[in-house]
Write a protein that holds these residues in place. Structure first.
Motif, PDB file in Angstrom:
ATOM      1  N   CYS A  44      34.282  42.162  44.335  1.00  0.00           N
ATOM      2  CA  CYS A  44      35.368  42.030  43.354  1.00  0.00           C
ATOM      3  C   CYS A  44      35.183  43.069  42.256  1.00  0.00           C
ATOM      4  CB  CYS A  44      35.382  40.631  42.742  1.00  0.00           C
ATOM      5  SG  CYS A  44      36.138  39.344  43.755  1.00  0.00           S
ATOM      6  N   HIS A 101      32.674  37.992  50.415  1.00  0.00           N
ATOM      7  CA  HIS A 101      33.982  38.513  50.039  1.00  0.00           C
ATOM      8  C   HIS A 101      34.432  39.255  51.297  1.00  0.00           C
ATOM      9  CE1 HIS A 101      36.756  40.592  47.001  1.00  0.00           C
ATOM     10  NE2 HIS A 101      37.012  41.227  48.136  1.00  0.00           N
ATOM     11  N   HIS A 153      39.951  38.078  46.060  1.00  0.00           N
ATOM     12  CA  HIS A 153      38.736  37.482  46.621  1.00  0.00           C
ATOM     13  C   HIS A 153      39.084  36.428  47.677  1.00  0.00           C
ATOM     14  CE1 HIS A 153      34.510  36.291  46.605  1.00  0.00           C
ATOM     15  NE2 HIS A 153      34.979  35.082  46.813  1.00  0.00           N
ATOM     16  N   CYS A 166      31.064  38.237  41.988  1.00  0.00           N
ATOM     17  CA  CYS A 166      31.145  38.894  43.296  1.00  0.00           C
ATOM     18  C   CYS A 166      31.073  40.416  43.140  1.00  0.00           C
ATOM     19  CB  CYS A 166      32.447  38.495  43.993  1.00  0.00           C
ATOM     20  SG  CYS A 166      32.750  39.367  45.534  1.00  0.00           S
TER      21      CYS A 166
END
Length: 118
Positions: free
Chosen positions: A11, A102, A50, A8
């Motif tokens: 992230c 996300h 997340h 991600c």
């Protein structure tokens, strides 16, 4: 419990592993400028943990959405748009325009924002 998705982008930004123009950061939320701004002020607010979307964060019941709203207002004040008005948007699902899965809030301001959007 902290969660991190190694695939991600948000992230990675929240963890300091990917570059971003950071505006503000705290223990649970990181805010950075959108790379494709839709208004003079366009800041993304993402949690360090997340969650795929706003619904997932709401189900967790940690007060994270409240914290994002507080952080958004603090940024609006520092950007000089709190008095004139700003918009805080959470796209949830691809049909709503979510492209990074996300949780992230878009803080938009610095120009007139028409209604209805989209």
């Amino acid at each position: 419990m902290s969660t991190y998705d190694p695939d991600c982008l948000f992230c990675k930004i929240a963890a300091g592993e990917a570059p971003a123009d950071i505006v503000r950061q705290g223990e649970r939320v990181v805010a950075f400028r959108d790379i494709n701004p839709q208004a003079p002020t366009h800041v993304l607010l993402v949690p360090r943990d997340h969650y795929p979307d706003a619904a997932g964060a709401a189900r967790a019941g940690t007060g994270l959405l409240d914290e994002i709203a507080r952080e958004a207002h603090a940024i609006a004040e520092s950007e000089g748009i709190a008095e004139t008005g700003y918009r805080l948007v959470f796209n949830t699902g691809s049909g709503a325009g979510q492209t990074v899965f996300h949780l992230h809030g878009h803080l938009l301001g610095g120009r007139g924002l028409e209604w209805p959007p989209g």
